[in-house]
Motif scaffolding. Structure first.
Motif, PDB file in Angstrom:
ATOM      1  N   TYR A 103       0.834  -1.305  -0.083  1.00 45.34           N
ATOM      2  CA  TYR A 103       0.099   0.047   0.147  1.00 45.34           C
ATOM      3  C   TYR A 103       0.769   1.187   0.024  1.00 45.34           C
ATOM      4  CZ  TYR A 103      -4.073  -3.057   1.074  1.00 45.34           C
ATOM      5  OH  TYR A 103      -4.893  -4.031   1.254  1.00 45.34           O
ATOM      6  N   THR A 104       0.462   2.123  -0.699  1.00 39.63           N
ATOM      7  CA  THR A 104       1.063   3.537  -0.627  1.00 39.63           C
ATOM      8  C   THR A 104       0.122   4.414   0.149  1.00 39.63           C
ATOM      9  OG1 THR A 104       2.130   3.148  -2.820  1.00 39.63           O
ATOM     10  CG2 THR A 104       2.127   5.399  -2.147  1.00 39.63           C
ATOM     11  N   PHE A 105       0.739   5.124   1.091  1.00 38.88           N
ATOM     12  CA  PHE A 105      -0.090   6.089   1.741  1.00 38.88           C
ATOM     13  C   PHE A 105       0.061   7.490   1.348  1.00 38.88           C
ATOM     14  CE2 PHE A 105      -1.818   3.696   5.413  1.00 38.88           C
ATOM     15  CZ  PHE A 105      -1.271   2.626   5.273  1.00 38.88           C
ATOM     16  N   GLY A 106      -0.820   8.183   1.558  1.00 38.21           N
ATOM     17  CA  GLY A 106      -0.995   9.786   1.408  1.00 38.21           C
ATOM     18  C   GLY A 106      -0.276  10.348   2.810  1.00 38.21           C
ATOM     19  N   SER A 107      -0.150  11.928   2.840  1.00 39.08           N
ATOM     20  CA  SER A 107       0.406  12.385   4.062  1.00 39.08           C
ATOM     21  C   SER A 107      -0.806  12.685   4.909  1.00 39.08           C
ATOM     22  CB  SER A 107       0.896  13.644   3.657  1.00 39.08           C
ATOM     23  OG  SER A 107       2.028  13.394   2.629  1.00 39.08           O
ATOM     24  N   GLY A 108      -2.132  12.369   4.802  1.00 37.74           N
ATOM     25  CA  GLY A 108      -3.041  12.417   5.731  1.00 37.74           C
ATOM     26  C   GLY A 108      -3.708  13.883   5.703  1.00 37.74           C
ATOM     27  N   THR A 109      -4.957  13.681   6.191  1.00 41.73           N
ATOM     28  CA  THR A 109      -5.750  14.985   6.501  1.00 41.73           C
ATOM     29  C   THR A 109      -5.701  15.191   8.292  1.00 41.73           C
ATOM     30  OG1 THR A 109      -7.002  14.844   4.653  1.00 41.73           O
ATOM     31  CG2 THR A 109      -7.952  16.258   6.682  1.00 41.73           C
ATOM     32  N   ARG A 110      -5.404  15.977   8.774  1.00 42.76           N
ATOM     33  CA  ARG A 110      -5.311  16.099  10.109  1.00 42.76           C
ATOM     34  C   ARG A 110      -6.470  16.882  10.579  1.00 42.76           C
ATOM     35  NH1 ARG A 110      -2.598  14.233  14.318  1.00 42.76           N
ATOM     36  NH2 ARG A 110      -0.625  14.790  13.353  1.00 42.76           N
ATOM     37  N   LEU A 111      -7.702  16.287  11.451  1.00 38.52           N
ATOM     38  CA  LEU A 111      -8.880  16.780  11.466  1.00 38.52           C
ATOM     39  C   LEU A 111      -8.820  16.959  12.909  1.00 38.52           C
ATOM     40  CD1 LEU A 111     -11.864  17.556  11.122  1.00 38.52           C
ATOM     41  CD2 LEU A 111     -12.433  14.688  11.615  1.00 38.52           C
ATOM     42  N   THR A 112      -9.253  18.322  13.508  1.00 44.34           N
ATOM     43  CA  THR A 112      -9.295  18.784  14.745  1.00 44.34           C
ATOM     44  C   THR A 112     -10.936  19.274  14.967  1.00 44.34           C
ATOM     45  OG1 THR A 112      -7.059  19.618  14.819  1.00 44.34           O
ATOM     46  CG2 THR A 112      -8.577  20.378  16.445  1.00 44.34           C
TER      47      THR A 112
ATOM     48  N   PRO B  40       7.714   9.425   9.209  1.00 40.79           N
ATOM     49  CA  PRO B  40       8.541  10.562   9.665  1.00 40.79           C
ATOM     50  C   PRO B  40       7.618  11.724   9.942  1.00 40.79           C
ATOM     51  CG  PRO B  40       8.696  10.517   7.348  1.00 40.79           C
ATOM     52  CD  PRO B  40       7.879   9.191   7.742  1.00 40.79           C
ATOM     53  N   PRO B  41       8.252  12.795  10.574  1.00 41.17           N
ATOM     54  CA  PRO B  41       7.259  14.065  10.964  1.00 41.17           C
ATOM     55  C   PRO B  41       6.469  14.425   9.800  1.00 41.17           C
ATOM     56  CG  PRO B  41       9.528  14.461  11.598  1.00 41.17           C
ATOM     57  CD  PRO B  41       9.818  13.046  10.944  1.00 41.17           C
ATOM     58  N   SER B  42       6.677  14.307   8.516  1.00 41.15           N
ATOM     59  CA  SER B  42       5.919  14.684   7.497  1.00 41.15           C
ATOM     60  C   SER B  42       4.624  13.979   7.571  1.00 41.15           C
ATOM     61  CB  SER B  42       6.671  14.503   6.065  1.00 41.15           C
ATOM     62  OG  SER B  42       7.103  13.083   5.842  1.00 41.15           O
ATOM     63  N   ARG B  43       4.521  13.000   8.220  1.00 45.74           N
ATOM     64  CA  ARG B  43       3.263  12.257   8.363  1.00 45.74           C
ATOM     65  C   ARG B  43       3.172  10.912   7.535  1.00 45.74           C
ATOM     66  NH1 ARG B  43      -1.091  17.026   8.775  1.00 45.74           N
ATOM     67  NH2 ARG B  43      -1.385  16.046   7.020  1.00 45.74           N
ATOM     68  N   GLN B  44       3.699  10.958   6.297  1.00 54.56           N
ATOM     69  CA  GLN B  44       3.518   9.893   5.315  1.00 54.56           C
ATOM     70  C   GLN B  44       3.925   8.781   5.823  1.00 54.56           C
ATOM     71  OE1 GLN B  44       4.639  11.013   1.374  1.00 54.56           O
ATOM     72  NE2 GLN B  44       3.293   9.598   0.112  1.00 54.56           N
ATOM     73  N   MET B  45       3.155   7.712   5.539  1.00 60.59           N
ATOM     74  CA  MET B  45       3.566   6.357   6.088  1.00 60.59           C
ATOM     75  C   MET B  45       4.354   5.746   4.647  1.00 60.59           C
ATOM     76  SD  MET B  45       2.596   5.441   8.958  1.00 60.59           S
ATOM     77  CE  MET B  45       1.740   3.693   8.912  1.00 60.59           C
ATOM     78  N   ILE B  46       5.668   5.485   4.918  1.00 59.37           N
ATOM     79  CA  ILE B  46       6.457   5.119   3.873  1.00 59.37           C
ATOM     80  C   ILE B  46       6.707   3.423   3.936  1.00 59.37           C
ATOM     81  CG2 ILE B  46       8.960   5.356   2.757  1.00 59.37           C
ATOM     82  CD1 ILE B  46       8.518   8.214   3.884  1.00 59.37           C
ATOM     83  N   LEU B  47       6.614   2.577   2.955  1.00 56.31           N
ATOM     84  CA  LEU B  47       6.971   1.236   3.097  1.00 56.31           C
ATOM     85  C   LEU B  47       8.454   1.038   3.145  1.00 56.31           C
ATOM     86  CD1 LEU B  47       6.080  -1.860   3.313  1.00 56.31           C
ATOM     87  CD2 LEU B  47       6.027  -1.437   0.635  1.00 56.31           C
ATOM     88  N   VAL B  48       8.944   0.288   4.122  1.00 54.60           N
ATOM     89  CA  VAL B  48      10.255   0.037   4.367  1.00 54.60           C
ATOM     90  C   VAL B  48      10.591  -1.324   3.804  1.00 54.60           C
ATOM     91  CG1 VAL B  48      12.280  -0.126   5.913  1.00 54.60           C
ATOM     92  CG2 VAL B  48      10.456   1.594   6.241  1.00 54.60           C
ATOM     93  N   ILE B  49       9.859  -2.082   4.049  1.00 54.26           N
ATOM     94  CA  ILE B  49      10.125  -3.718   3.770  1.00 54.26           C
ATOM     95  C   ILE B  49       9.054  -4.334   3.941  1.00 54.26           C
ATOM     96  CG2 ILE B  49      10.983  -4.654   5.943  1.00 54.26           C
ATOM     97  CD1 ILE B  49      13.344  -5.724   4.465  1.00 54.26           C
ATOM     98  N   ARG B  50       9.061  -5.434   3.088  1.00 54.81           N
ATOM     99  CA  ARG B  50       7.771  -6.440   3.077  1.00 54.81           C
ATOM    100  C   ARG B  50       8.185  -7.760   2.865  1.00 54.81           C
ATOM    101  NH1 ARG B  50       3.690  -7.581  -1.747  1.00 54.81           N
ATOM    102  NH2 ARG B  50       5.554  -8.243  -2.799  1.00 54.81           N
TER     103      ARG B  50
END
Lengths: 114, 114
Positions: A103-112, B40-50
């Protein structure tokens, strides 16, 4: 190629309101999943769509809903917002999860919710 | 029900050192996939290994490798020659072959110190 795009990046809503979050998957990816991330509960699965059909749903109340369009873009809607809905909402797309594609993730939406 | 446990909430190592992050999981099924994601702090989930459960050979991606012990249900991540850019939250995750949702551990916050 472009990654997974989530809009907006940040959102502030008031309790009782509703909100719609958007996710554009990587071109060619037909599967889109949504996750809620909070400090207390961690990452929790909301639902997954494939070719406009919801294939799987997590343990969230009916206030959380989603849909997927024919171009694979997906929206997630939360109605009657509660303070506890404050979270980072992540969208992930996949080419074919049933073949073990990652899966490739996006950077998300921060909802407050205030 | 499937679970993923990461027993190290936080770790710190010096740059260039090797660090190992622990992960155990529980499932009664035989066909599944295991992942390590980095956030990372940028929030994006990055696949490292599978890792595919039916493959005995441990997966490797450059400086990242895993020690997959299927019988013990253990899936640790080794980062060699750690770099400042490796500072992030690391999540161990499990996905059943028959299902689309990913089950995440609570994460390990890794600090690489200069």
């Amino acid at each position: 190629k472009a990654g997974v795009t989530q809009t907006p990046r940040y959102l502030i809503k008031t309790r009782g309101q509703q909100v719609t979050l958007s996710c554009s998957p990587i071109s060619g990816h037909r599967s889109v999943s949504w996750y809620q991330q909070t400090p207390g509960q961690g990452l929790q699965f909301l639902f997954e769509y494939f070719s406009e059909t919801q294939r799987n749903k997590g343990n969230f109340p009916g206030r959380f809903s989603g849909r997927q369009f024919s171009n694979s873009r997906s929206e997630m809607n939360v109605s009657t917002l509660e303070l506890g809905d404050s979270a980072l909402y992540l969208c992930a797309s996949s080419l074919d999860p049933n073949r073990g594609a990652g899966y490739t993730f996006g950077s998300g939406t921060r909802l407050t919710v205030v | 029900a499937q679970t993923v446990t990461q027993s190290q909430p936080e770790m710190s190592v010096q740059e260039a050192e090797t660090v190992t992050l622990s992960c155990t999981y529980d499932t009664s099924e035989n066909n599944y996939y295991l992942f390590w994601y980095k956030q990372p702090p940028s929030r994006q989930m990055i696949l490292v290994i599978r890792q595919e459960a039916y493959k005995q050979q441990n997966a490797t991606e450059n400086r990242f490798s895993v020690n997959f012990q299927k019988a013990a249900k253990s899936f640790s991540l080794k980062i060699s020659d750690s770099q400042l850019g490796d500072t992030a939250m690391y999540f161990c995750a499990l996905r059943m072959n028959r299902d689309d949702k990913i089950i995440f551990g609570k994460g390990t916050r890794l600090h690489i110190l200069p």
